[in-house]
Enzyme design. Structure first.
Site, PDB file in Angstrom:
ATOM      1  N   ASP A  89      68.634  69.231  74.213  1.00  0.00           N
ATOM      2  CA  ASP A  89      68.789  67.817  73.911  1.00  0.00           C
ATOM      3  C   ASP A  89      70.187  67.403  74.330  1.00  0.00           C
ATOM      4  O   ASP A  89      71.169  68.004  73.908  1.00  0.00           O
ATOM      5  CB  ASP A  89      68.599  67.563  72.406  1.00  0.00           C
ATOM      6  CG  ASP A  89      68.783  66.091  72.058  1.00  0.00           C
ATOM      7  OD1 ASP A  89      68.046  65.265  72.636  1.00  0.00           O
ATOM      8  OD2 ASP A  89      69.651  65.770  71.239  1.00  0.00           O
ATOM      9  N   GLU A 135      64.985  66.790  78.772  1.00  0.00           N
ATOM     10  CA  GLU A 135      64.449  65.440  78.860  1.00  0.00           C
ATOM     11  C   GLU A 135      64.883  64.812  80.172  1.00  0.00           C
ATOM     12  O   GLU A 135      66.012  65.014  80.610  1.00  0.00           O
ATOM     13  CB  GLU A 135      65.047  64.600  77.732  1.00  0.00           C
ATOM     14  CG  GLU A 135      64.107  64.247  76.629  1.00  0.00           C
ATOM     15  CD  GLU A 135      64.833  63.406  75.591  1.00  0.00           C
ATOM     16  OE1 GLU A 135      64.292  62.376  75.226  1.00  0.00           O
ATOM     17  OE2 GLU A 135      65.933  63.791  75.161  1.00  0.00           O
ATOM     18  N   ASP A 137      69.884  66.482  66.247  1.00  0.00           N
ATOM     19  CA  ASP A 137      69.875  66.940  67.637  1.00  0.00           C
ATOM     20  C   ASP A 137      69.124  68.257  67.813  1.00  0.00           C
ATOM     21  O   ASP A 137      68.405  68.452  68.789  1.00  0.00           O
ATOM     22  CB  ASP A 137      71.308  67.099  68.155  1.00  0.00           C
ATOM     23  CG  ASP A 137      72.044  65.763  68.182  1.00  0.00           C
ATOM     24  OD1 ASP A 137      71.359  64.727  68.243  1.00  0.00           O
ATOM     25  OD2 ASP A 137      73.289  65.771  68.139  1.00  0.00           O
TER      26      ASP A 137
END
Ligand SMILES: [Zn+2]
Length: 381
Positions: free
Chosen positions: A190, A274, A354
């Site tokens: 992340d 991501e 997170d």
């Protein structure tokens, strides 16, 4: 696979002049080629690449307005025409949806004031000399700081001058894949806001202190610049300071990102991240931050190194609320303000924001890999 190897070069004042001339000619030819294509397009005519090249290089050299083009290596001019053709092609391909990824805008005219000036040379425009110097046609033998050895014979080189007045040679080389022994760890990453990144195994990556300090200095220099009167000498000085600060930030960031990405690729068989274009949507309001450039470089390096060392790299490109979903039970618990760093799911699990997101990315990445031939992604097990 092809990789770029970049080195600092130190041209003499005379060579700097010759390079400036080459940069200028390459720019003019690029712009002329672009204009020729635009004119043809406006007139509803087709124009071939050879025709463009003939017009803006071969014929142009014989006109009084462009005769100075003969003073630089023609390989530089030819490559510049090719670059403009590629820029046009990418734009068309992007318009028609043939090109994947981020939308490409129409090619822009190059300016003398651009931050980055460059020329590109193919094999017939440069030579690596036995005295470790880089010979560039019509420029001479450039002194290179060989920070590491080239792994193979380069197929082309780009000579760059950045906004801080530094010169670089960026070689394109063919590199063999070097698969690392297989391991069975996988990791979701992340890209954090308070920290640089959080890994699903609980590891946190924080930007180093000197990088943060350099970034703060850059911010300050930028503020000072914005307060200077346009066109003044002080503004020029302030701009130079900003450029220098930028260069320092970029350098330390590159080193930092190199180290981090190498360690992650070494320690994990598969890496899931991501997609920035997607996560950017949710983040633009908060994170128009110094992180942005670092993240893009980070994911690019992870992808390159994964390919080189036989690891799997997957970008999660479908949006899902990675920080709202419980990584333990899969419940989507609704949006949370950024100030909330920790939350408790109705199922009883306490999450670090997170770390939970990183775990969800890991799960989504695994799912995406399993369903590589279609199907839906659900982030939780
Ligand atoms: Zn839960």
């Amino acid at each position: 696979m092809q990789l770029r190897y970049q080195y600092r070069v130190y041209p003499t004042p005379g060579q700097q002049n010759a390079l400036a001339r080459s940069f200028g000619c390459a720019r003019v030819v690029f712009n002329d080629a672009l204009r020729a294509r635009q004119d043809a397009f406006a007139a509803g005519m087709k124009i071939s690449d050879t025709e463009v090249q003939k017009r803006v290089v071969t014929n142009a050299k014989n006109t009084p307005e462009r005769e100075w083009l003969a003073g630089v290596a023609s390989v530089v001019l030819v490559q510049s025409v090719r670059d403009s053709a590629t820029a046009c092609k990418n734009w068309f391909a992007s318009l028609s949806g043939k090109r994947k990824g981020r939308k490409v805008g129409p090619p822009r005219f190059k300016s003398r004031k651009d931050n980055r000036q460059a020329i590109r040379l193919t094999r017939n425009g440069f030579t690596l000399r036995p005295n470790r110097k880089l010979y560039v046609a019509k420029v001479g033998e450039l002194k290179v700081a060989w920070s590491r050895d080239l792994p193979s014979d380069p197929s082309s080189v780009t000579i760059i001058k950045d906004s801080a007045g530094r010169y670089f040679a960026s070689f394109v080389v063919e590199v063999d894949q070097q698969p690392l022994p297989e391991i069975n760890t996988e990791v979701g990453i992340d890209l954090g806001l308070t920290t640089f990144a959080v890994l699903s195994n609980g590891k946190t990556i924080t930007s180093q202190k000197f990088l943060r300090r350099a970034e703060r200095k850059l911010c300050k220099a930028q503020q000072t610049l914005s307060r200077k009167e346009k066109g003044s000498r002080n503004r020029a000085k302030a701009r130079w300071k900003v450029a220098r600060a930028h260069a320092r930030v970029a350098d330390s960031r590159r080193n930092f990102v190199h180290q981090q990405s190498t360690a992650i690729i070494r320690d994990s068989q598969a890496v899931y991240v991501e997609d920035l274009a997607v996560s950017g949507l949710a983040r633009t309001r908060f994170a128009k931050s110094v992180h942005d450039a670092g993240w893009a470089m980070f994911t690019r390096m992870l992808e390159e190194k994964a390919a080189r060392y036989g690891r799997t790299f997957v970008k999660i490109d479908r949006w899902f609320p990675s920080s709202q979903t419980c990584s333990a039970c899969g419940v989507v618990d609704g949006p949370k303000p950024l100030s909330i760093r920790e939350w408790t799911c109705p199922c009883g699990v306490v999450h670090d924001r997170d770390l939970n997101a990183a775990k969800n990315i890991l799960a989504a990445g695994r799912a995406e890999r399993r369903n590589a031939c279609g199907g839906t992604v659900s982030p939780a097990a």
